[in-house]
Design a protein around this motif. Structure first.
Motif, short mmCIF file in Angstrom:
data_model
loop_
_atom_site.label_atom_id
_atom_site.label_comp_id
_atom_site.label_asym_id
_atom_site.label_seq_id
_atom_site.Cartn_x
_atom_site.Cartn_y
_atom_site.Cartn_z
N SER A 269 0.81 -1.22 0.00
CA SER A 269 0.00 0.00 0.00
C SER A 269 0.84 1.26 0.00
CB SER A 269 -0.93 0.02 1.21
OG SER A 269 -0.20 0.14 2.42
N HIS A 270 2.17 1.13 0.14
CA HIS A 270 3.04 2.31 0.10
C HIS A 270 3.31 2.77 -1.33
CE1 HIS A 270 4.94 1.14 4.27
NE2 HIS A 270 3.62 1.23 4.29
N GLY A 271 2.98 1.94 -2.31
CA GLY A 271 3.32 2.25 -3.70
C GLY A 271 2.50 3.34 -4.34
N PRO A 272 1.19 3.43 -4.08
CA PRO A 272 0.39 4.44 -4.78
C PRO A 272 0.76 5.86 -4.35
CG PRO A 272 -1.00 2.74 -3.80
CD PRO A 272 0.36 2.57 -3.24
N SER A 273 0.53 6.78 -5.25
CA SER A 273 0.73 8.19 -4.96
C SER A 273 -0.46 8.74 -4.18
CB SER A 273 0.88 8.95 -6.29
OG SER A 273 0.56 10.30 -6.15
N HIS A 274 -0.19 9.56 -3.18
CA HIS A 274 -1.26 10.22 -2.43
C HIS A 274 -2.09 11.09 -3.37
CE1 HIS A 274 -3.52 12.13 0.67
NE2 HIS A 274 -2.83 13.26 0.67
N LEU A 275 -1.41 11.84 -4.26
CA LEU A 275 -2.14 12.65 -5.22
C LEU A 275 -2.94 11.77 -6.18
CD1 LEU A 275 0.47 15.42 -6.12
CD2 LEU A 275 -1.54 15.62 -4.64
N GLY A 276 -2.39 10.60 -6.51
CA GLY A 276 -3.14 9.67 -7.35
C GLY A 276 -4.42 9.22 -6.69
N ILE A 277 -4.34 8.87 -5.42
CA ILE A 277 -5.54 8.44 -4.69
C ILE A 277 -6.56 9.57 -4.62
CG2 ILE A 277 -6.38 7.76 -2.41
CD1 ILE A 277 -3.80 6.13 -2.10
N LEU A 278 -6.10 10.78 -4.37
CA LEU A 278 -7.02 11.92 -4.34
C LEU A 278 -7.69 12.12 -5.69
CD1 LEU A 278 -4.93 14.54 -2.30
CD2 LEU A 278 -6.81 13.11 -1.47
N ALA A 279 -6.91 11.97 -6.77
CA ALA A 279 -7.46 12.17 -8.11
C ALA A 279 -8.48 11.09 -8.46
CB ALA A 279 -6.33 12.18 -9.13
N HIS A 280 -8.15 9.85 -8.20
CA HIS A 280 -9.07 8.75 -8.51
C HIS A 280 -10.34 8.85 -7.69
CE1 HIS A 280 -6.25 5.91 -10.80
NE2 HIS A 280 -5.55 7.01 -10.57
N THR A 281 -10.19 9.23 -6.44
CA THR A 281 -11.37 9.38 -5.57
C THR A 281 -12.28 10.49 -6.07
OG1 THR A 281 -10.06 8.61 -3.67
CG2 THR A 281 -12.10 9.80 -3.19
N ALA A 282 -11.69 11.61 -6.47
CA ALA A 282 -12.50 12.72 -7.00
C ALA A 282 -13.21 12.31 -8.28
CB ALA A 282 -11.60 13.94 -7.23
N ALA A 283 -12.52 11.56 -9.13
CA ALA A 283 -13.14 11.11 -10.38
C ALA A 283 -14.36 10.25 -10.10
CB ALA A 283 -12.12 10.34 -11.21
N LEU A 284 -14.23 9.29 -9.20
CA LEU A 284 -15.34 8.38 -8.90
C LEU A 284 -16.49 9.09 -8.19
CD1 LEU A 284 -13.16 5.36 -7.76
CD2 LEU A 284 -14.64 5.40 -9.79
N ARG A 285 -16.16 10.07 -7.35
CA ARG A 285 -17.21 10.76 -6.59
C ARG A 285 -17.92 11.84 -7.40
NH1 ARG A 285 -14.10 11.54 -0.75
NH2 ARG A 285 -14.80 9.57 0.20
N HIS A 286 -17.16 12.56 -8.21
CA HIS A 286 -17.72 13.76 -8.84
C HIS A 286 -17.54 13.81 -10.36
CE1 HIS A 286 -18.03 15.11 -4.73
NE2 HIS A 286 -16.73 15.06 -4.56
N GLY A 287 -16.95 12.79 -10.94
CA GLY A 287 -16.59 12.87 -12.35
C GLY A 287 -17.55 12.20 -13.31
N GLU A 288 -18.73 11.81 -12.87
CA GLU A 288 -19.64 11.13 -13.80
C GLU A 288 -20.17 12.02 -14.92
OE1 GLU A 288 -22.28 7.77 -12.28
OE2 GLU A 288 -21.54 8.65 -10.40
N PRO A 289 -20.48 13.28 -14.69
CA PRO A 289 -20.90 14.11 -15.83
C PRO A 289 -19.83 14.18 -16.92
CG PRO A 289 -21.55 15.15 -13.79
CD PRO A 289 -20.66 14.00 -13.41
N TRP A 290 -18.57 14.30 -16.51
CA TRP A 290 -17.47 14.29 -17.47
C TRP A 290 -17.40 12.95 -18.19
CZ3 TRP A 290 -13.11 11.51 -18.54
CH2 TRP A 290 -12.10 12.13 -19.29
N LEU A 291 -17.54 11.85 -17.45
CA LEU A 291 -17.51 10.51 -18.04
C LEU A 291 -18.65 10.33 -19.03
CD1 LEU A 291 -16.40 7.60 -18.15
CD2 LEU A 291 -17.86 7.07 -16.18
N ASP A 292 -19.83 10.80 -18.69
CA ASP A 292 -20.97 10.67 -19.60
C ASP A 292 -20.71 11.42 -20.90
OD1 ASP A 292 -22.42 9.08 -17.85
OD2 ASP A 292 -23.46 10.77 -16.93
N ALA A 293 -20.13 12.61 -20.79
CA ALA A 293 -19.80 13.37 -22.00
C ALA A 293 -18.74 12.65 -22.82
CB ALA A 293 -19.32 14.77 -21.62
N LEU A 294 -17.77 12.07 -22.14
CA LEU A 294 -16.73 11.30 -22.84
C LEU A 294 -17.35 10.13 -23.60
CD1 LEU A 294 -13.70 10.52 -23.32
CD2 LEU A 294 -13.95 9.06 -21.29
#
Length: 413
Positions: A269-294
């Motif tokens: 669990s030490h391998g992932p980037s903290h910023l990576g985890i923040l980014a992925h979490t934001a995408a899953l929580r708030h990124g569905e409108p962007w995903l739908d457009a994609l």
């Protein structure tokens, strides 16, 4: 072509070629500037604003330390229930891993030993071969059916062969499948689960393309089907939100695999980037409108690609993908190269320049279009190329037009 979805415009139509060529990533720096890069799985898309906001906020507060908490898993669980109606992601049965492929390696270490056999359905994502074999496991291919779908009879026979040579066997599955873009049906996955149970094979499902299912198909998480309770899935927001450079992924254990996951070394669990985890979490929580457009943009590009191939490369055969943004093109009728010089094989990764062969080599040299060479995807890949259509319609049109012109020139010389 550019209608907004939920107030979000098509992410693939927001950047100019000049802006894209300012990027320093693998896709844009591997080849000279006159080459259109449609190879490695990076999208020519703007970053989803919720992800950009999360990263900016973290940088502004100096939040660049070690990862902490279960927010990523909680975000995935909520996304899976909203998107797929699947409530099977229990946070206690998840683990953060550096990325999907390294997560797969760590899971395989839990359920197989060095020298054991891992079955794959070829042609398939080249790192399946490289990562598995480099970790001391043997790869056994179960070729896909001619329509690009899993052939259960062939898989049954492969499981039997694998069990005859190994005490512990795993099946490493791509769901949706890379490179064919097949989205496995619920019935197909239940069939796989039944075979795995009967043969005592443990399944590991790579579901990184799960959010990228196009209109006309439905994604089924493997762990949601009957019989998959002792399996694993590994996934991330990487492909769907173009976050490959922000490393973070999740391994998910089925209910019967909880004790296996508990043996995962804490240091993984030490391998992932903290910023990576923040980014992925934001995408899953708030990124569905962007995903739908994609997804609207990708669906339009899929249709455009079909029209372009019919006009400029009518001898190329393909089945429009149900998911991903990858098109698997059968170029064997083009007669562009000596097929005897190209054999099915595996390389270190998709589209590596030194691993180009056959039509991919031709299109790079003669059309200045970079594609992934089919032979590195294993059995059944020779004579094929993988084309990444997650780009603007102008770029896609120019690329296929170039390919058609190069083919016509070759036919007349």
């Amino acid at each position: 072509m550019n209608e907004p979805s939920g107030g979000v415009a098509n992410p693939l139509e927001q950047l100019t070629p000049q802006e894209l060529r300012e990027r320093t990533s693998l896709k844009w720096r591997t080849h000279p500037a006159d080459v259109l890069p449609l190879w490695v799985a990076e999208m020519d898309a703007v970053l989803a604003e919720p992800v950009a906001e999360a990263l900016r906020a973290a940088i502004d507060r100096g939040d660049t330390g070690y990862p902490f908490g279960t927010g990523y898993a909680e975000a995935l669980a909520a996304f899976a229930e909203r998107r797929w109606g699947w409530s099977g992601v229990e946070v206690s049965r998840t683990a953060i891993v550096p990325d999907v492929m390294l997560g797969i390696v760590e899971v395989l270490r839990l359920i197989t030993d060095r020298g054991d056999t891992v079955v794959v359905s070829a042609p398939v994502y080249p790192p399946f071969y490289a990562f598995v074999s480099h970790d001391g496991r043997r790869v056994l291919e179960a070729p896909l059916a001619p329509d690009g779908r899993v052939d259960l009879a062939v898989l049954d026979a492969a499981f039997s062969r694998a069990r005859a040579q190994s005490s512990r066997v795993a099946y490493l599955m791509s769901n949706p499948h890379n490179p064919t873009g097949v989205v496995h049906s619920h019935a197909e996955l239940e069939g796989i689960a039944a075979l795995a149970r009967r043969h005592g094979v443990r399944v590991v499902s790579d579901e990184i393309h799960g959010p990228l299912v196009l209109p006309g198909a439905t994604f089924t998480p493997y762990l949601s089907v009957d019989g998959a309770e002792n399996a694993f899935a590994v996934t991330s927001a990487s492909k769907a939100w173009n976050l490959a450079g922000l490393k973070a992924a999740l391994a998910i254990a089925g209910p019967e695999s909880r004790s296996d996951l508990a043996r995962l070394p804490e240091e993984v669990s030490h391998g992932p980037s903290h910023l990576g985890i923040l980014a992925h979490t934001a995408a899953l929580r708030h990124g569905e409108p962007w995903l739908d457009a994609l997804l609207i943009g990708l669906d339009q590009n899929r249709a455009l690609l079909g029209s372009l191939l019919a006009e400029h490369l009518p001898e190329v055969r393909w089945t429009p993908p149900q998911g991903t943004y990858l098109a698997w093109l059968d170029c064997r009728e083009l007669s562009l190269y000596d097929a005897r010089a190209e054999t099915d094989g595996v390389g270190e990764g998709p589209g590596i320049v030194s691993e180009l062969a056959g039509p991919a080599r031709f299109f790079l040299a003669e059309a200045k279009v970079a594609l992934s060479s089919g032979h590195v995807f294993g059995a059944g890949g020779a004579g094929h190329v993988r084309l990444n259509f997650a780009t603007s319609q102008a770029t896609l049109t120019e690329a296929v037009t170039r390919m058609g012109r190069a083919t016509s020139r070759a036919a007349t010389t």
